[in-house]
Design a protein around this motif. Structure first.
Motif, PDB file in Angstrom:
ATOM      1  N   LEU A 137     -15.805   0.249  -3.717  1.00  0.00           N
ATOM      2  CA  LEU A 137     -14.349   0.341  -3.658  1.00  0.00           C
ATOM      3  C   LEU A 137     -13.800   0.653  -5.049  1.00  0.00           C
ATOM      4  N   VAL A 138     -12.969   1.675  -5.117  1.00  0.00           N
ATOM      5  CA  VAL A 138     -12.386   2.101  -6.388  1.00  0.00           C
ATOM      6  C   VAL A 138     -10.891   2.301  -6.153  1.00  0.00           C
ATOM      7  N   SER A 139     -10.083   1.883  -7.106  1.00  0.00           N
ATOM      8  CA  SER A 139      -8.643   2.075  -6.923  1.00  0.00           C
ATOM      9  C   SER A 139      -8.289   3.556  -7.115  1.00  0.00           C
ATOM     10  N   ALA A 140      -7.283   3.989  -6.363  1.00  0.00           N
ATOM     11  CA  ALA A 140      -6.834   5.382  -6.472  1.00  0.00           C
ATOM     12  C   ALA A 140      -6.353   5.677  -7.891  1.00  0.00           C
ATOM     13  N   GLN A 141      -5.730   4.684  -8.519  1.00  0.00           N
ATOM     14  CA  GLN A 141      -5.241   4.866  -9.888  1.00  0.00           C
ATOM     15  C   GLN A 141      -6.401   5.131 -10.854  1.00  0.00           C
ATOM     16  N   GLU A 142      -7.516   4.429 -10.640  1.00  0.00           N
ATOM     17  CA  GLU A 142      -8.683   4.631 -11.501  1.00  0.00           C
ATOM     18  C   GLU A 142      -9.247   6.037 -11.325  1.00  0.00           C
ATOM     19  N   VAL A 143      -9.280   6.513 -10.075  1.00  0.00           N
ATOM     20  CA  VAL A 143      -9.748   7.884  -9.828  1.00  0.00           C
ATOM     21  C   VAL A 143      -8.830   8.874 -10.543  1.00  0.00           C
ATOM     22  N   LEU A 144      -7.533   8.665 -10.417  1.00  0.00           N
ATOM     23  CA  LEU A 144      -6.572   9.555 -11.085  1.00  0.00           C
ATOM     24  C   LEU A 144      -6.801   9.563 -12.597  1.00  0.00           C
TER      25      LEU A 144
END
Ligand code: SF4
Length: 176
Positions: A54-61
């Motif tokens: 699980l990875v936060s969308a903010q981290e991907v951005l």
């Protein structure tokens, strides 16, 4: 409500710079989980909906933005549209920032536009490579695709016109 701040994605992996998953230099996000189970799939490790991390969308951005050479992002899998609701805020923010967005799906455009979340995610994309991988139609000559049944669709034109214009030269085998 799912927002960029609270969205979490189940991710199988990433490629930070790719030139084979869509036009130009792209960040590729592989989403974990797929129900299609195409025989001959090259990524069966991405099928399990409990796998990946699980990875936060903010981290991907943040990771995408960290590379100034990247101007495109590809959602691949697994099946990205199984996580359409969580991908929508990320795709919307990327689109707002001018990134070219491509997605691969084992579902067809016609199937995806029947589901509200998938339809909303589609509305944020530039290109869609659609349909399952079919071993009987496998070809190594196809650009971005594994089998001849799969199409490269101009998503915005397909939505605007209400039908799918199969005119994109990217679909030609000779364009590889
Ligand atoms: S849709 Fe893609 S990830 Fe899923 S089984 Fe088919 S080729 Fe593999």
């Amino acid at each position: 409500m799912t927002t960029l701040e609270n969205a979490e994605l189940r991710v199988a992996g990433v490629i930070e710079e790719s030139i084979v998953d869509g036009p130009g230099l792209r960040f590729v996000l592989f989403l974990q989980g797929c129900r299609t189970h195409c025989p001959g799939c090259q990524n069966p490790q991405t099928w399990d909906f409990e796998g990946g991390e699980l990875v936060s969308a903010q981290e991907v951005l943040n990771r995408i933005q960290g590379d100034p050479l990247v101007h495109g992002v590809t959602f691949s899998g697994g099946e990205p549209f199984e996580q359409a609701a969580a991908l929508i805020p990320l795709a919307a923010e990327l689109r707002r920032r001018g990134y070219h967005l491509t997605a691969f799906s084992g579902y067809t455009f016609e199937q995806l536009r029947e589901k509200p979340d998938c339809r909303q995610l589609l509305s944020l994309l530039d290109l869609l490579v659609d349909g399952p991988f079919l071993m009987a139609q496998k070809s190594l000559e196809l650009r971005f695709r594994g089998s001849r049944n799969q199409r490269i669709l101009d998503v915005q034109a397909s939505i605007a016109q209400g039908w799918i214009p199969i005119l994109d030269p990217l679909n030609a085998e000779s364009e590889r």
